[in-house]
Design an enzyme around this catalytic site. Structure first.
Site, PDB file in Angstrom:
ATOM      1  N   SER A 143       1.127  -1.084  -0.071  1.00 45.71           N
ATOM      2  CA  SER A 143       0.058   0.431   0.392  1.00 45.71           C
ATOM      3  C   SER A 143       0.288   0.977   0.126  1.00 45.71           C
ATOM      4  O   SER A 143       2.410   1.235   0.227  1.00 45.71           O
ATOM      5  CB  SER A 143      -0.791  -0.229   1.455  1.00 45.71           C
ATOM      6  OG  SER A 143      -1.541   1.266   1.544  1.00 45.71           O
ATOM      7  N   TYR A 156      -2.501   0.600  10.941  1.00 40.51           N
ATOM      8  CA  TYR A 156      -2.562  -0.433   9.445  1.00 40.51           C
ATOM      9  C   TYR A 156      -1.487  -0.011   8.652  1.00 40.51           C
ATOM     10  O   TYR A 156      -0.663  -0.732   8.229  1.00 40.51           O
ATOM     11  CB  TYR A 156      -3.516   0.489   8.825  1.00 40.51           C
ATOM     12  CG  TYR A 156      -3.683   0.169   7.125  1.00 40.51           C
ATOM     13  CD1 TYR A 156      -3.728  -1.434   6.467  1.00 40.51           C
ATOM     14  CD2 TYR A 156      -3.179   1.057   6.384  1.00 40.51           C
ATOM     15  CE1 TYR A 156      -3.981  -1.629   5.462  1.00 40.51           C
ATOM     16  CE2 TYR A 156      -3.019   0.503   4.658  1.00 40.51           C
ATOM     17  CZ  TYR A 156      -3.600  -0.821   4.737  1.00 40.51           C
ATOM     18  OH  TYR A 156      -3.854  -1.153   3.248  1.00 40.51           O
TER      19      TYR A 156
HETATM   20  N1  LIG Z   1      -8.273   0.283  -1.235  1.00 38.00           N
HETATM   21  C1  LIG Z   1      -7.150   0.395  -1.181  1.00 38.00           C
HETATM   22  O1  LIG Z   1      -8.096   1.983  -1.226  1.00 38.00           O
HETATM   23  C2  LIG Z   1      -6.958  -0.198  -0.680  1.00 38.00           C
HETATM   24  C3  LIG Z   1      -4.831   0.747  -0.977  1.00 38.00           C
HETATM   25  C4  LIG Z   1      -3.849  -0.099  -0.567  1.00 38.00           C
HETATM   26  C5  LIG Z   1      -4.093  -1.058  -0.302  1.00 38.00           C
HETATM   27  N2  LIG Z   1      -4.707  -1.951  -0.157  1.00 38.00           N
HETATM   28  C6  LIG Z   1      -4.549  -3.182  -0.044  1.00 38.00           C
HETATM   29  O2  LIG Z   1      -5.527  -4.180  -1.069  1.00 38.00           O
HETATM   30  C7  LIG Z   1      -5.564  -5.229  -0.303  1.00 38.00           C
HETATM   31  C8  LIG Z   1      -6.526  -6.342  -1.063  1.00 38.00           C
HETATM   32  O3  LIG Z   1      -7.963  -5.357  -0.035  1.00 38.00           O
HETATM   33  P1  LIG Z   1      -9.237  -4.479  -1.252  1.00 38.00           P
HETATM   34  O4  LIG Z   1      -8.879  -3.161  -0.940  1.00 38.00           O
HETATM   35  O5  LIG Z   1      -9.440  -5.409  -2.271  1.00 38.00           O
HETATM   36  O6  LIG Z   1     -10.347  -4.676  -0.405  1.00 38.00           O
HETATM   37  P2  LIG Z   1     -11.253  -6.249  -0.339  1.00 38.00           P
HETATM   38  O7  LIG Z   1     -12.511  -6.141   0.901  1.00 38.00           O
HETATM   39  O8  LIG Z   1     -12.567  -5.239  -1.872  1.00 38.00           O
HETATM   40  O9  LIG Z   1     -10.663  -7.644  -0.627  1.00 38.00           O
HETATM   41  C9  LIG Z   1     -10.526  -7.942  -0.302  1.00 38.00           C
HETATM   42  C10 LIG Z   1     -10.656  -9.385   0.398  1.00 38.00           C
HETATM   43  O10 LIG Z   1      -9.992 -10.277   1.500  1.00 38.00           O
HETATM   44  C11 LIG Z   1     -10.609 -10.905   1.946  1.00 38.00           C
HETATM   45  N3  LIG Z   1     -10.143 -11.265   3.642  1.00 38.00           N
HETATM   46  C12 LIG Z   1     -10.118  -9.843   4.473  1.00 38.00           C
HETATM   47  N4  LIG Z   1      -9.598 -10.596   6.127  1.00 38.00           N
HETATM   48  C13 LIG Z   1      -9.743 -11.881   5.098  1.00 38.00           C
HETATM   49  C14 LIG Z   1      -9.541 -13.484   5.956  1.00 38.00           C
HETATM   50  N5  LIG Z   1      -8.581 -13.195   7.349  1.00 38.00           N
HETATM   51  N6  LIG Z   1      -9.047 -14.287   5.471  1.00 38.00           N
HETATM   52  C15 LIG Z   1      -9.697 -14.506   4.249  1.00 38.00           C
HETATM   53  N7  LIG Z   1      -9.752 -13.728   3.665  1.00 38.00           N
HETATM   54  C16 LIG Z   1      -9.863 -12.772   3.668  1.00 38.00           C
HETATM   55  C17 LIG Z   1     -12.205 -10.164   2.024  1.00 38.00           C
HETATM   56  O11 LIG Z   1     -13.347 -10.929   2.021  1.00 38.00           O
HETATM   57  C18 LIG Z   1     -11.661  -9.156   1.291  1.00 38.00           C
HETATM   58  O12 LIG Z   1     -12.551 -10.337  -0.869  1.00 38.00           O
HETATM   59  C19 LIG Z   1      -5.399  -5.031   0.240  1.00 38.00           C
HETATM   60  O13 LIG Z   1      -3.750  -6.090   1.270  1.00 38.00           O
HETATM   61  C20 LIG Z   1      -5.367  -3.637   1.853  1.00 38.00           C
HETATM   62  O14 LIG Z   1      -4.526  -3.434   1.916  1.00 38.00           O
HETATM   63  C21 LIG Z   1      -5.872  -1.620  -0.285  1.00 38.00           C
END
Ligand SMILES: NC(=O)c1ccc[n+]([C@@H]2O[C@H](COP(=O)([O-])OP(=O)(O)OC[C@H]3O[C@@H](n4cnc5c(N)ncnc54)[C@H](O)[C@@H]3O)[C@@H](O)[C@H]2O)c1
Length: 270
Positions: A143, A156
């Site tokens: 991130s 975080y």
């Molecule tokens: N959305 C943003 O703005 C953003 C920015 C930078 C980084 N990220 C990173 O991107 C990655 C994906 O996140 P996203 O934004 O696509 O969110 P999201 O919630 O859409 O996707 C994450 C998925 O992980 C699953 N999940 C959560 N905890 C879990 C667990 N304990 N076991 C199994 N599955 C689990 C959730 O059900 C979900 O489907 C994360 O690592 C997040 O930190 C997101």
């Protein structure tokens, strides 16, 4: 569109957001995927949408046995494993140090670090023997919070900084057999939730931010979709396109890292 033909991929959190965008693109590039996903509804949807190319398993990245189960599925169903993508994560909706009661801070720390850091280590541990055998690779989702403050609260941000250590140490330990890299996206609309410990399990990232607010802070001045971050994962996973990168963290942060002095209309803000 067959840069990943024949490759078998284990991804965590592939049910929505960035993980789902990776699944869709990797399938289009010829890969087979095994997904570990906590949400039973998202698992059902993956099974419906990708009956052939994806094996979706309901489970939790915090349990080693669940990670191991997915690796075994990959070996039984597809006969090999080429890539592990540690991606499942939770956010903290910018919960500040003083904004958290001490007991909430402790519980939030455990919950966020267990998903964002322990989950990456357990997935890597489960996948490593098969990846050593195939001389494959690992890719971790970081991130902007892995490098700069303000993309989350201290818990975080610390968890994503810790994941940088996971990438560096595993790249060191698993060479020369396994390439270990990462992609660090900026904000996007996804289903990203917060920890139960802070009462944020139903709060989504876009509940507290607007597309306009994200666009405004990004030097490239657009609001990225999850699909906009997927190309570096394809390149890092590809055996032909990535023969040289290991321990590399690609900042897909729409220019945040070169922000420097903030520009304002009519001159520099000093
Ligand atoms: N959305 C943003 O703005 C953003 C920015 C930078 C980084 N990220 C990173 O991107 C990655 C994906 O996140 P996203 O934004 O696509 O969110 P999201 O919630 O859409 O996707 C994450 C998925 O992980 C699953 N999940 C959560 N905890 C879990 C667990 N304990 N076991 C199994 N599955 C689990 C959730 O059900 C979900 O489907 C994360 O690592 C997040 O930190 C997101």
């Amino acid at each position: 569109m067959s840069r990943l033909a024949g490759q078998v991929v284990f991804i965590t959190g592939g049910g929505s957001g960035l993980g789902l965008a990776i699944v869709e693109r990797f399938v289009a590039e010829g890969a087979k995927l095994c997904v570990l996903e906590r949400s039973p509804e998202k698992v059902m949807q993956l099974k419906t949408d990708f009956p052939e190319a994806v094996v979706a398993v309901a489970g939790d990245v915090r349990n080693y046995a669940d990670n191991e189960r997915v690796v075994n599925e990959a070996l039984v169903k597809f006969g090999r494993l080429d890539v592990f993508i540690g991606n499942a994560g939770i956010w903290d909706h910018n919960a500040s140090l003083l904004g958290m009661e001490p007991e909430c801070l402790e519980a939030a720390y455990r919950e966020i670090f267990d998903v964002n850091v322990k989950g990456y280590l357990l997935g890597a541990r489960a996948a490593a023997p098969a990846l050593i055998a195939s001389e494959g690779s690992m890719i971790f989702t970081l991130s902007n919070a892995a490098f700069y403050p303000g993309g989350g609260g201290p818990v975080y941000t610390a968890s994503k900084h810790a994941a940088v250590g996971v990438v560096r140490q595993l790249a060191y330990e698993l060479a020369p057999k396994v390439r270990v890299n990462a992609v660090a996206p900026s904000g996007m609309a996804s289903d990203l939730r917060g920890p139960m410990a802070l009462g944020q399990e139903t709060m989504r990232i876009m509940d507290s931010r607007s597309p306009e607010a994200i666009r405004a802070i990004l030097p490239l001045q657009f609001f990225p979709a999850p699909e906009d971050f997927v190309a570096p994962y394809v390149m890092l996973a590809s055996r032909t396109d990535n023969r040289t990168l290991s321990g590399v963290m690609i900042n897909a942060d729409c220019g945040l890292g070169i922000r420097g002095i903030r520009h304002v209309a009519g001159g520099l803000a000093l």
